[in-house]
Design a protein around this motif. Structure first.
Motif, mmCIF file in Angstrom:
data_model
loop_
_atom_site.group_PDB
_atom_site.id
_atom_site.type_symbol
_atom_site.label_atom_id
_atom_site.label_comp_id
_atom_site.label_asym_id
_atom_site.label_seq_id
_atom_site.Cartn_x
_atom_site.Cartn_y
_atom_site.Cartn_z
ATOM 1 N N VAL A 54 4.087 -1.942 -6.383
ATOM 2 C CA VAL A 54 2.866 -2.244 -7.135
ATOM 3 C C VAL A 54 3.058 -1.820 -8.589
ATOM 4 O O VAL A 54 3.489 -0.700 -8.854
ATOM 5 N N PRO A 55 2.748 -2.702 -9.561
ATOM 6 C CA PRO A 55 2.825 -2.297 -10.966
ATOM 7 C C PRO A 55 1.790 -1.202 -11.250
ATOM 8 O O PRO A 55 0.609 -1.345 -10.914
ATOM 9 N N PHE A 111 0.761 11.430 -10.716
ATOM 10 C CA PHE A 111 -0.498 10.686 -10.756
ATOM 11 C C PHE A 111 -0.241 9.326 -11.402
ATOM 12 O O PHE A 111 0.567 9.215 -12.323
ATOM 13 N N SER A 112 -0.947 8.304 -10.939
ATOM 14 C CA SER A 112 -0.822 6.979 -11.533
ATOM 15 C C SER A 112 -2.003 6.117 -11.114
ATOM 16 O O SER A 112 -2.741 6.460 -10.199
ATOM 17 N N ALA A 113 -2.122 4.989 -11.793
ATOM 18 C CA ALA A 113 -3.152 4.005 -11.451
ATOM 19 C C ALA A 113 -2.481 2.654 -11.294
ATOM 20 O O ALA A 113 -1.636 2.269 -12.101
ATOM 21 N N SER A 119 -6.172 -1.213 -7.470
ATOM 22 C CA SER A 119 -6.212 -0.901 -6.034
ATOM 23 C C SER A 119 -5.892 0.571 -5.764
ATOM 24 O O SER A 119 -5.198 1.222 -6.541
ATOM 25 N N MET A 120 -6.447 1.062 -4.680
ATOM 26 C CA MET A 120 -6.177 2.427 -4.214
ATOM 27 C C MET A 120 -6.017 2.387 -2.694
ATOM 28 O O MET A 120 -6.651 3.135 -1.961
ATOM 29 N N ARG A 167 -8.220 3.053 -12.612
ATOM 30 C CA ARG A 167 -7.633 2.895 -13.952
ATOM 31 C C ARG A 167 -8.335 3.788 -14.971
ATOM 32 O O ARG A 167 -7.689 4.384 -15.833
ATOM 33 N N ALA A 168 -9.660 3.902 -14.873
ATOM 34 C CA ALA A 168 -10.401 4.764 -15.810
ATOM 35 C C ALA A 168 -9.979 6.223 -15.641
ATOM 36 O O ALA A 168 -9.786 6.940 -16.628
#
Length: 181
Positions: A119-120, A137-139, A144-145, A161-162
């Motif tokens: 996933v990008p 940590f990443s978004a 999606s989560m 993302r926020a």
């Protein structure tokens, strides 16, 4: 006709008894009689009020000073300022590999890359390595989560993302990251 009415009343009485016998204890408790309203009684007068936990309350035992606190069991992160006050907290989705409770520091950051799950992702903030798996940590760029595939050894702690933007601004290299159970 009287026999049918009597049978219906008996059936309703039996069902009412059965329902009252299966009520959980906390719902069956009768409120104490009081001649005046108590100032400490909760609104609505339905038993003891449970104290609400402040969502910004930083977990005990997470250290002091500026830090990112990651609670494994709660699947939650707090961004804590130098005075020990949380400026933000949010839910996260851990991956199949997690860092053990302890104190770490941000070791590297990457603006965007493809995650080990394909996933990008963006705003990658790395802080630990467990058995050659990097934890950070990443978004996901698509927001999606999803629950991680337990068969894939990955260490990405996903967030919105926020929230990823907030971590990116807050957690620069060498900022402390404290993992609690």
């Amino acid at each position: 006709m009287a026999a049918l009415t009597a049978a219906a009343v008996a059936a309703v009485a039996f069902l009412a008894y059965q329902a009252s016998a299966n009520v959980p204890d906390d719902l069956a408790a009768k409120p104490k009689a009081s001649s005046s309203a108590s100032a400490s009684a909760p609104a609505g007068g339905h038993g003891e009020a449970k104290p609400k936990r402040d969502p910004l309350a930083v977990p005990a035992g997470s250290g002091s000073g500026m830090r990112v606190v990651y609670a494994l069991k709660d699947r939650r992160v707090w961004l804590v300022d130098a005075k020990g006050k949380a400026s933000r907290t949010f839910k996260v989705m851990p991956s199949s590999v997690s860092a053990a409770p302890g104190s770490y520091a941000v070791t590297s950051r990457t603006g965007s890359v493809q995650g080990s799950d394909g996933v990008p992702i963006e705003h990658v903030v790395r802080f630990a390595t467990v058995n050659d798996v990097t934890i950070g940590f990443s978004a996901a760029q698509d927001g999606s989560m999803d629950e991680p595939d337990p068969t894939v050894k990955a260490g990405g702690v996903r967030m919105s993302r926020a929230d990823g933007d907030a971590v990116w601004r807050f957690a620069t290299v060498n900022v402390k990251v404290v993992v609690v159970p």
